[in-house]
Design an enzyme around this catalytic site. Structure first.
Site, short mmCIF file in Angstrom:
data_model
loop_
_atom_site.label_atom_id
_atom_site.label_comp_id
_atom_site.label_asym_id
_atom_site.label_seq_id
_atom_site.Cartn_x
_atom_site.Cartn_y
_atom_site.Cartn_z
N ASN A 144 1.29 -0.50 -9.63
CA ASN A 144 2.54 -0.68 -10.40
C ASN A 144 3.20 -2.05 -10.20
OD1 ASN A 144 3.39 0.12 -7.83
ND2 ASN A 144 5.19 1.19 -8.60
N GLU B 132 4.14 2.49 2.77
CA GLU B 132 5.22 2.58 1.76
C GLU B 132 4.74 3.57 0.71
OE1 GLU B 132 8.14 1.18 1.77
OE2 GLU B 132 7.89 -0.24 3.41
P1 NAP Z 1 -2.69 5.26 -4.89
O1 NAP Z 1 -3.57 6.04 -5.78
O2 NAP Z 1 -2.26 5.87 -3.62
O3 NAP Z 1 -3.43 3.87 -4.64
C1 NAP Z 1 -2.83 2.82 -3.94
C2 NAP Z 1 -3.89 1.90 -3.40
O4 NAP Z 1 -4.63 2.61 -2.40
C3 NAP Z 1 -4.91 1.43 -4.42
O5 NAP Z 1 -5.31 0.11 -4.11
C4 NAP Z 1 -6.05 2.40 -4.20
O6 NAP Z 1 -7.31 1.91 -4.64
C5 NAP Z 1 -6.02 2.53 -2.70
N1 NAP Z 1 -6.69 3.74 -2.19
C6 NAP Z 1 -6.97 4.89 -2.85
N2 NAP Z 1 -7.62 5.75 -2.04
C7 NAP Z 1 -7.74 5.14 -0.84
C8 NAP Z 1 -8.31 5.51 0.41
N3 NAP Z 1 -8.89 6.69 0.58
N4 NAP Z 1 -8.25 4.62 1.44
C9 NAP Z 1 -7.65 3.43 1.29
N5 NAP Z 1 -7.12 3.00 0.11
C10 NAP Z 1 -7.15 3.85 -0.93
O7 NAP Z 1 -1.33 4.83 -5.65
P2 NAP Z 1 -1.15 4.23 -7.09
O8 NAP Z 1 -1.37 5.31 -8.09
O9 NAP Z 1 -1.89 2.95 -7.22
O10 NAP Z 1 0.42 3.87 -7.02
C11 NAP Z 1 1.42 4.78 -7.29
C12 NAP Z 1 2.01 5.33 -6.02
O11 NAP Z 1 2.48 4.28 -5.19
C13 NAP Z 1 3.23 6.21 -6.29
O12 NAP Z 1 3.16 7.35 -5.48
C14 NAP Z 1 4.40 5.32 -5.88
O13 NAP Z 1 5.56 6.02 -5.51
C15 NAP Z 1 3.81 4.58 -4.73
N6 NAP Z 1 4.56 3.35 -4.50
C16 NAP Z 1 5.37 3.30 -3.39
C17 NAP Z 1 6.15 2.15 -3.18
C18 NAP Z 1 7.04 2.03 -1.96
O14 NAP Z 1 7.47 0.93 -1.66
N7 NAP Z 1 7.33 3.10 -1.25
C19 NAP Z 1 6.09 1.09 -4.08
C20 NAP Z 1 5.26 1.21 -5.19
C21 NAP Z 1 4.48 2.34 -5.39
P3 NAP Z 1 -7.95 2.42 -6.03
O15 NAP Z 1 -7.00 1.95 -7.09
O16 NAP Z 1 -9.25 1.73 -6.04
O17 NAP Z 1 -8.03 3.91 -5.95
#
Ligand code: NAP
Length: 486
Positions: A148, A244
């Site tokens: 995002n 995060e």
């Molecule tokens: P995500 O599916 O958790 O993926 C985040 C990152 O982690 C991606 O680079 C993903 O790679 C990687 N990843 C996935 N599986 C993994 C594993 N088993 N081991 C290590 N890395 C792995 O999240 P998203 O859909 O991209 O983002 C949305 C989420 O992020 C929402 O829940 C949002 O609330 C959260 N977010 C939190 C904050 C904060 O500051 N708290 C800020 C922004 C977003 P791939 O894309 O290759 O799967």
């Protein structure tokens, strides 16, 4: 096709597989990137490990100058970088230009901070001694970034990690790796291996990075589900984890607020980036005496918002990142309707967009605290509204969540504001103006929204470890030591 960047060199993935990157507004393939795997993780980590000792020893003033230069290069490439971000995220070009500047500011902020931060001298407990608390870098930091905010959330990790003297391996989300791979232009003045950029799936590249024995620290932003997995994978080596994670932020609208301002602010926090913001308001509690008027005004504003591609200057609400993500939002709204919510604006795919993963900004009335929408993060342009009677009740509802990322209160009553910021169980506390950030202030969550903080002094400390030096300057014999045998 872009390429991975390891040890200052471009390289392809060893598997020959690629990830196709699709524009969410057109569903057209924009570019492909190599799909790296564990061998690329090994090479990138080895390069970062080799670069670490010299980077750590480089005087902080010199490191700071190099970070300022990175900021200058980011600003210089603003138009190009913003365009790439719009193609891969669907976000508006206007906002993306702003995110490039914000990211540059983050590098400048940490360059400034590291120029005068090394630790502190504390009073010694014994005479003739010097006690130093020294902050040191940790080593190779794995930076894992979500889709995002591919640039800004990368900057929030990479800038403090480098400033502190660490080297980094960056892994972007598989949906949005293009801008990240272009960042070699921003970092190629740094010593070879200080920054490495690899792409590939979270399950392969992400897991390999998290489990790598030479990566003592992981900075991750993403979903709570993946955060939990990283927590587990990091446990055997007791890694330093900075997580995060997701949120389900509340907004509390009190009758004493400026209602027009609250309506516009709630629309902003619920629909910005199609609601794909970790701190989007997803549970909106409105004081019963103004509930009807608030709903009417919010529905009127929402129905007039322009849904369209980020490339169009007039666009206000952009598409979701993928078809799966849009399907999930649709399913969540349908479930809420089955549970008693009513659609007062939006609630469908916009008929004027046959292509692209658009979903109309949606306002739901008659939401109830127990409904599924209030329990789990939505991550889409949906604003469910529920009335409350007393301020006590509003605070209790806002706190009744496993998440604790952010919250916003709309009120002009200082007594309520004070109670709210003391009692609300979140890390990011907004009053009357949601979503604003400040590089000098810490950002992060409580409860299941994560561990640690980004930005501010706290954001630097995440990438440092602490030594306490006890220096007895005279080296004299102490009366409490064991005596020599007589
Ligand atoms: P995500 O599916 O958790 O993926 C985040 C990152 O982690 C991606 O680079 C993903 O790679 C990687 N990843 C996935 N599986 C993994 C594993 N088993 N081991 C290590 N890395 C792995 O999240 P998203 O859909 O991209 O983002 C949305 C989420 O992020 C929402 O829940 C949002 O609330 C959260 N977010 C939190 C904050 C904060 O500051 N708290 C800020 C922004 C977003 P791939 O894309 O290759 O799967």
């Amino acid at each position: 096709m872009r390429r991975l960047w390891i040890d200052g060199q471009f390289t392809d993935g060893s598997t020959g597989d690629v990830l196709r990157i699709v524009d969410p507004a057109t569903e057209e393939v924009v570019d492909s990137v190599p799909k790296g795997g564990p061998p690329e993780v090994d090479r990138a980590v080895a390069a970062a490990k080799r670069a670490f000792p010299a980077w750590k020893r480089l005087p902080a003033m010199a490191r700071a100058d190099l970070l300022v230069e990175a900021a200058r290069r980011l600003r210089q490439g603003r138009e190009d970088f913003a365009l790439t971000l719009t193609r891969e995220t669907g976000r508006t070009l206007r906002k993306n230009r702003g995110y490039v500047d914000w990211s540059a500011l983050c590098f400048e902020y940490y360059a400034g901070l590291i120029r005068d931060r090394r630790g502190r001298v504390i009073p010694s407990a014994e005479p003739g001694q010097l006690n130093l608390v020294i902050k040191e870098p940790i080593g190779v930091v794995g930076c894992i970034v979500p889709f995002n905010y591919p640039l800004m959330l990368l900057a929030w990790k990479v800038a403090p990690a480098l400033a502190a003297g660490n080297t980094v391996v960056i892994k972007p989300a598989s949906q949005t790796p293009l801008l990240t791979l272009d960042l070699h232009r921003v970092f190629d003045h740094l010593p070879q291996g200080v920054v490495n950029i690899i792409t590939g799936s979270g399950g392969e590249v992400g897991d390999a990075l998290v489990q790598h024995p030479d990566v003592p620290c992981i900075a991750f932003t993403g979903s709570t589900a993946v955060g939990r997995q990283i927590y587990r994978l990091g446990a055997p080596r007791i890694k330093k984890l900075h997580l995060e994670l997701g949120g389900s932020d509340a907004a509390i609208v009190c009758a004493d607020c400026d209602l027009e301002a609250a309506v516009r602010a709630v629309a902003w926090t619920a629909f910005l980036n199609a609601g794909q913001v970790c701190t989007s308001a997803e549970r909106i509690y409105v004081e019963a005496s103004v509930y009807g008027e608030f709903l009417e005004r919010l529905a009127a504003l929402t129905s007039r918002l322009v849904v369209g591609p980020g490339m169009d200057e007039g666009t206000e609400v952009t598409p979701l990142i993928g078809s799966r993500e849009r399907d999930q939002v649709e399913a969540r709204v349908s479930q809420a309707i089955r549970e008693g919510a009513k659609v007062v604006a939006g609630g469908r795919r916009p008929p004027q967009h046959a292509r692209g993963w658009f979903y109309e900004p949606t306002v739901l009335s008659d939401a109830r605290h127990g409904m599924s929408l209030f329990k789990e993060e939505i991550f889409g342009p949906v604003a469910p509204i529920m009335p409350f009677e007393t301020f006590d009740e509003a605070l209790a509802l806002a706190n009744d969540s496993p998440y604790g990322l952010g919250a916003t209160l709309f009120s002009r009553d200082a007594r309520k504001v004070r109670r709210y910021f003391e009692e609300i169980e979140v890390g990011n506390v907004w009053v009357n103006d949601p979503l604003v950030d400040n590089p000098a202030g810490p950002f992060g969550g409580m409860k299941m929204s994560g561990l640690g903080r980004e930005l501010g002094e706290e954001g630097l400390e995440e990438f440092q470890q602490t030594k306490h030096v006890h220096w007895d300057i005279e080296g004299s014999i102490k009366p409490w030591w064991f005596p020599l045998p007589r």
